[in-house]
Motif scaffolding. Structure first.
Motif, mmCIF file in Angstrom:
data_model
loop_
_atom_site.group_PDB
_atom_site.id
_atom_site.type_symbol
_atom_site.label_atom_id
_atom_site.label_comp_id
_atom_site.label_asym_id
_atom_site.label_seq_id
_atom_site.Cartn_x
_atom_site.Cartn_y
_atom_site.Cartn_z
ATOM 1 N N PHE A 1 5.132 24.139 -2.325
ATOM 2 C CA PHE A 1 6.452 24.770 -2.126
ATOM 3 C C PHE A 1 6.470 25.840 -3.148
ATOM 4 O O PHE A 1 6.234 25.820 -4.199
ATOM 5 C CB PHE A 1 7.572 23.783 -2.165
ATOM 6 N N TRP B 1 10.684 27.363 2.275
ATOM 7 C CA TRP B 1 10.546 25.937 1.942
ATOM 8 C C TRP B 1 10.930 25.315 3.114
ATOM 9 O O TRP B 1 10.484 24.040 3.286
ATOM 10 C CB TRP B 1 11.494 25.442 0.575
ATOM 11 N N ALA C 1 2.551 20.023 0.763
ATOM 12 C CA ALA C 1 2.544 21.603 1.120
ATOM 13 C C ALA C 1 2.917 21.857 -0.526
ATOM 14 O O ALA C 1 3.592 21.271 -1.026
ATOM 15 C CB ALA C 1 3.426 22.255 1.913
ATOM 16 N N TYR D 1 -1.150 31.519 4.927
ATOM 17 C CA TYR D 1 -2.501 30.742 4.616
ATOM 18 C C TYR D 1 -3.691 31.880 4.647
ATOM 19 O O TYR D 1 -4.518 31.905 3.699
ATOM 20 C CB TYR D 1 -2.509 29.761 5.672
ATOM 21 N N GLU E 1 7.829 25.080 5.523
ATOM 22 C CA GLU E 1 7.031 24.211 4.954
ATOM 23 C C GLU E 1 7.367 22.555 5.072
ATOM 24 O O GLU E 1 6.665 21.696 5.441
ATOM 25 C CB GLU E 1 6.668 24.329 3.635
ATOM 26 N N THR F 1 0.045 25.612 2.570
ATOM 27 C CA THR F 1 1.103 26.147 3.293
ATOM 28 C C THR F 1 0.802 26.167 4.697
ATOM 29 O O THR F 1 -0.572 26.215 5.091
ATOM 30 C CB THR F 1 1.276 27.576 3.179
ATOM 31 N N TYR F 2 1.705 25.451 5.518
ATOM 32 C CA TYR F 2 1.376 25.504 7.106
ATOM 33 C C TYR F 2 1.816 26.790 7.789
ATOM 34 O O TYR F 2 1.912 26.859 9.143
ATOM 35 C CB TYR F 2 2.539 24.217 7.448
ATOM 36 N N HIS F 3 2.094 27.764 7.008
ATOM 37 C CA HIS F 3 2.545 29.434 7.650
ATOM 38 C C HIS F 3 1.046 29.851 7.817
ATOM 39 O O HIS F 3 0.459 30.602 7.041
ATOM 40 C CB HIS F 3 3.314 29.925 6.865
#
Lengths: 388, 266, 67
Positions: A225, A230, A223, A189, A233, A183-185
């Motif tokens: 999902f 979504w 990522a 993360y 991401e 995850t890019y969050h």
């Protein structure tokens, strides 16, 4: 490095711009054959863009055929080890899950590789949990050296390393490295990765660039999902891919859009983060239009019916006949390619498409596409280094 | 009068420019004509060259810097005349010693006929000058891989040619320039060969960040008026790019052969 | 007298002639040129401190119009 440019705030804004996009904005992007910026990409992910989904799909198909032909590259994952020092709440290998732990000896890796080669595979994705002792660099190097004569294309998906330790793996003959950010969050993360080196969000994010510096020439990102929104991401993957496209320009880039599957540990993702089939198609089509030259990977996480339809929809790489358990192929029956063991407790996640490589290849042909087992050979220099 | 067009400023290195038209100062009939044309163009960046002085008494050249207000323009020294990397580096250092900004348009053309740039010497010189702290803008043939290699060593912009210097033949390298723009992480300035406002507009519509024009303005019968014509073309092209031009027709899709499976499931 | 080379030409000058004096002797002023002395670019302040020695090589350059 991408982490220097990464801004969750910017992604949130793009996400907002996506939700508010108008059909006129979507049409304008489609009229000029695809997005030129992340904002335009965001519009293609918008709720209103689903009204143009068929058009996006057709454009994605044309762009894919122009750049890759009517072909699908097939590969199999080969799991070396499920030993792992990380705690990642969604992963079957997470260190606090009570599963049988195993690292398969090099001899067995070679046997499984030969078995996969007899099924037709010439391209292998080597996967392992993150464990410096069991999955040491020396072990991986030996695996590469022993498998390369059987499988001309090897990719690695391992715990991230610094630049220097990557170099011997490149010298051993491996040119391809896959690492998913999951995850890019940043907050998500942090919440999901509670222990182990994987906790370091930015260090993981910069792994493809370290690998490039070490000499890897095929990079895969993605990522998982279902962990967070979504669109957020997808926007992050696109931003990362664009960064790598210009900064690591000697590398071939591939993108993966894996969706969460059930795994040991029983992690229950928040249902509001679930990505629907339509959203998956929309994301892949938009990615294709943004990044016409990037490979798009679809794994056996997806159901057969979806995979059948995605062959013509922007995907370039598919796995087949996969086992996600270290040593899992040893008990496959070679004629039917079915697992003969009753339980696969040591697997990373449970796959959805259990069809054999032959059935998958036939399915691809039935769509008018050619299954490609091998599209790649070591460059002369790398091959020479490999035997030295 | 024309309605004012607005578009994003151009950012090169640590400087921002409101105009996306850059001017060369060569070939003008007089210093006054050059000064007036630069002012009329609205440009914030103009190039100058360095040349051996005559030691046989004062030469005919007026001092060009007398005509260019340094608050109004970033004065970009160009290394034209250099035959190799070593000479280009020396010229850049001289320009800095002369008090010009630590910027350089890196131009190395050993070929005296077409003045085509030498890619190997250019890359060598760029590497040295970036390390010395210069903001380097290399003039190159429209070679996408060279453009990337120059970005890898830290150039602040790349300046691919549209066609040979002074040829006025426009964007003969369009297909390659498209690739350079698509892959760029620094501004792309189309330089050389831009002979008409339509060429400048075309470059901007493709997504070039700026164009550099010299000959077409300098040799016009009214350079200032021609400078305004180019400024308008650059602004129009940039605006059109930022708005987004349509290309092909939007095909109507009657059936949904590729995505029908999504509906059938739900 | 010593021999120096300026812009590729031989010149005879008094030993230890200050550089600004030489520049003026060829019809130029230091404010309007920039000088490279034995391969080293000199700022105007540096140029004022130089005295010419036997075999010195000078490039005297002006800023001119160019594209």
């Amino acid at each position: 490095m991408f982490s220097d440019h990464f801004s969750a705030e910017t992604l949130h804004q793009l996400n907002e711009s996506s939700r508010k996009a108008t059909i006129e904005q979507v049409d304008a992007v489609l009229r000029r054959q695809g997005p030129r910026s992340l904002e335009e990409f965001a519009w293609l992910l918008s709720p209103v863009a689903t009204q143009r989904l068929e058009m996006m799909a057709q454009m994605a198909q044309r762009v894919t055929q122009r750049n890759f032909g009517k072909t699908i590259r097939l590969f199999a994952p080969l799991y070396l080890s499920n030993e792992c020092i990380n705690i990642c709440k969604y992963c079957g290998f997470s260190r606090n899950n009570p599963i049988p732990r195993i690292t398969i000896p090099v001899e067995q890796v070679v046997e499984e590789t030969q078995k996969l080669a007899r099924q037709g595979f010439r391209s292998l994705l080597i996967v392992a949990g993150e464990h410096p002792k069991y999955v040491s660099n020396g072990y991986v190097e030996e695996v590469i050296q022993r498998c390369l004569p059987i499988m001309p294309s090897l990719a690695l998906e391992l715990g991230p390393l610094e630049t220097e330790p990557y170099k011997p793996l490149v010298r051993a003959g491996c040119e391809s490295l896959i690492v998913y950010q999951e995850t890019y969050h940043p907050e998500t993360y942090k919440e999901l990765h509670t222990a182990g080196p994987k906790k370091h969000f930015k260090w993981r994010m910069d792994t493809p660039e370290r690998a490039y510096q070490a000499g890897f020439r095929r990079l895969g990102i993605g990522a998982l999902f279902g962990l967070h929104d979504w669109r957020f991401e997808a926007l992050a993957v696109a931003a990362h891919a664009r960064h790598l496209h210009t900064h690591c320009w000697k590398a071939q880039l591939s993108i993966s859009v894996p969706r969460m599957r059930p795994a040991a540990g029983g992690f229950q993702p928040d249902l509001k983060y679930q990505m629907s089939d339509t959203q998956l198609v929309q994301t892949i089509a938009a990615m294709r239009l943004l990044l016409p030259h990037a490979g798009v990977v679809l794994s056996t996480r997806e159901h057969p019916s979806l995979r059948n339809n995605m062959v013509q929809l922007g995907v370039t790489h598919m796995s087949a006949g996969a086992s996600t358990e270290p040593g899992g192929y040893s008990s496959f029956d070679e004629s039917q390619w079915v697992q003969t063991k009753d339980s696969q407790e040591g697997e990373q996640f449970h796959i959805a498409d259990e069809r054999s490589p032959k059935v998958i290849a036939d399915m691809i042909r039935s769509k008018g596409y050619e299954p490609v087992w091998k599209d790649f050979d070591q460059s002369l220099v790398t091959a020479a280094q490999g035997v030295a | 009068m024309m309605t004012e067009l607005s578009y994003q400023p151009l950012q090169i290195g640590d400087r921002s420019f409101s105009s996306r038209l850059l001017l060369g100062t060569g070939k003008f009939p007089s210093g006054e004509a050059m000064r007036d044309a630069c002012a009329a163009s609205g440009s914030g960046l103009v190039t100058v060259a360095l040349k051996r002085a005559s030691l046989k008494g004062p030469d005919a050249f007026a001092d060009i810097l007398d005509y260019l207000e340094s608050e109004r323009y970033l004065i970009l020294p160009n290394t034209a005349g250099a035959m190799d990397a070593d000479e280009a580096v020396r010229i850049a250092r001289l320009a800095e010693a002369a008090g010009l900004p630590k910027w350089v348009k890196l131009e190395i053309h050993p070929d005296p006929n077409y003045l085509l740039p030498d890619p190997i010497e250019t890359l060598k010189a760029a590497e040295i000058l970036v390390k010395e702290g210069f903001t380097v803008m290399p003039y190159i043939n429209a070679d996408p891989v060279l453009a990337l290699r120059l970005q890898d060593v830290g150039c602040a912009a790349v300046m691919p040619l549209g066609s040979p210097i002074g040829s006025n033949r426009g964007l003969e390298t369009e297909a390659q320039i498209r690739i350079i723009i698509e892959q760029a992480r620094v501004p792309v300035v189309v330089d050389a060969g831009i002979g008409a406002p339509s060429h400048a507009a075309q470059a901007m519509e493709l997504g070039a960040d700026a164009v550099l024009v010299n000959t077409a303005i300098a040799i016009a019968s009214d350079p200032s008026a021609m400078a305004r014509a180019f400024a308008a073309a650059v602004a129009a092209g940039r605006c059109a790019y930022e708005i987004g031009l349509g290309h092909a027709e939007n095909r109507a899709v009657a059936t949904s052969p590729l995505t029908a499976f999504l509906d059938s499931k739900s | 007298m010593i021999q120096i080379i300026a812009n590729g030409e031989h010149h005879s000058v008094e030993a230890e002639t200050p550089l600004p004096t030489f520049v003026e002797s060829v019809g130029l002023t230091l404010d309007k040129v920039v000088v490279e002395h034995n391969g080293q670019a000199l700022t105007r302040a540096e140029a004022k401190t130089i005295q010419l020695q036997e075999g010195d090589r000078l490039e005297i350059v002006r800023i001119v119009a160019g594209g």
